[in-house]
Design a protein around this motif. Sequence first.
Motif, PDB file in Angstrom:
ATOM      1  N   HIS A  10       0.755  -0.972  -0.043  1.00 13.08           N
ATOM      2  CA  HIS A  10       0.007  -0.044  -0.009  1.00 13.08           C
ATOM      3  C   HIS A  10       0.725   1.114   0.107  1.00 13.08           C
ATOM      4  O   HIS A  10       0.787   2.386  -0.834  1.00 13.08           O
ATOM      5  N   ASP A  11       1.772   1.323   1.009  1.00 13.04           N
ATOM      6  CA  ASP A  11       2.573   2.433   0.951  1.00 13.04           C
ATOM      7  C   ASP A  11       3.708   2.509  -0.146  1.00 13.04           C
ATOM      8  O   ASP A  11       3.949   3.867  -0.513  1.00 13.04           O
ATOM      9  N   LEU A  12       4.074   1.475  -0.794  1.00 15.19           N
ATOM     10  CA  LEU A  12       5.038   1.597  -2.047  1.00 15.19           C
ATOM     11  C   LEU A  12       4.188   2.177  -3.144  1.00 15.19           C
ATOM     12  O   LEU A  12       4.967   2.875  -4.034  1.00 15.19           O
ATOM     13  N   GLY A  22       9.202   4.548   7.529  1.00 16.68           N
ATOM     14  CA  GLY A  22       8.341   3.544   8.452  1.00 16.68           C
ATOM     15  C   GLY A  22       8.644   2.104   8.571  1.00 16.68           C
ATOM     16  O   GLY A  22       8.121   1.390   9.113  1.00 16.68           O
ATOM     17  N   TYR A  23       9.817   1.973   7.566  1.00 16.15           N
ATOM     18  CA  TYR A  23       9.917   0.294   7.771  1.00 16.15           C
ATOM     19  C   TYR A  23      11.473   0.263   7.642  1.00 16.15           C
ATOM     20  O   TYR A  23      12.309   0.953   7.280  1.00 16.15           O
ATOM     21  N   LYS A  63       8.196  -9.597  -2.231  1.00 13.64           N
ATOM     22  CA  LYS A  63       6.774  -9.781  -2.648  1.00 13.64           C
ATOM     23  C   LYS A  63       6.038  -8.321  -2.678  1.00 13.64           C
ATOM     24  O   LYS A  63       5.265  -8.175  -3.627  1.00 13.64           O
ATOM     25  N   ALA A  64       6.020  -7.525  -1.716  1.00 17.40           N
ATOM     26  CA  ALA A  64       5.469  -6.416  -1.660  1.00 17.40           C
ATOM     27  C   ALA A  64       5.790  -5.330  -3.000  1.00 17.40           C
ATOM     28  O   ALA A  64       5.104  -4.947  -3.476  1.00 17.40           O
ATOM     29  N   ASP A 106      -7.442   6.597   0.580  1.00 20.87           N
ATOM     30  CA  ASP A 106      -5.961   6.210  -0.009  1.00 20.87           C
ATOM     31  C   ASP A 106      -5.796   7.159  -0.914  1.00 20.87           C
ATOM     32  O   ASP A 106      -4.799   7.503  -1.267  1.00 20.87           O
ATOM     33  N   TRP A 107      -6.812   7.367  -1.998  1.00 20.69           N
ATOM     34  CA  TRP A 107      -6.461   8.197  -3.105  1.00 20.69           C
ATOM     35  C   TRP A 107      -7.805   9.268  -3.363  1.00 20.69           C
ATOM     36  O   TRP A 107      -8.834   8.667  -3.480  1.00 20.69           O
TER      37      TRP A 107
END
Length: 199
Positions: A10-12, A22-23, A63-64, A106-107
Amino acid sequence: PHFALGRLAHDLVLTPDEVEKGYHFLPEGFKSNATKQFAVEIELAEHARSQGRTIVRHQDAVKAQEIANAISRNADALSALSLGVPELTIAHKDKETGVWLRVRPDWTPYSVINGADVMVVSDLKFMAQTHCRPHGFSKAIHDFGYHQSVAFYEDGIEAILQPQDSVVAGYLTDERYGLPPGDDAHKNADYGALILEAI
């Protein structure tokens, strides 16, 4: 891991420039019990965890990124996630209860921000394979309350429709809270504090 993977994808897609904040990404082959081989990496991971960052295994990061890449190659997804603002925070007071509410689609396309007749707001959902068919998706809507989210977003959008120039750096500004258009120094924390003072 499933929810962390979905959140990372989602963030990518929506806020790729914020991902590093955040990661923390573990190297390939990382083993927390290999304290000699990965001593530095373990220390870095513990430091990142203490800062509240999400720790991501190498295979989950790969995977993300694959998921994010697949979304970026999909014409429908590109259309739904273009000409707008990601992660736009909208705060409004409920007319019936007087309670302050916050929605964060989200958008949010400019058509919504500008109050166009046709308004579509995109919300990314990452689901297990069992939910990726009509009956399964209907069950996910019920189980996770997506239908309630839609109503919640709609109320927020209807309550605070403003012209495009009231959006600054992804944050909806409002002259009632001293955040005029063009003032890009304020972010969510300042906006939230001013809203709380006004309650």
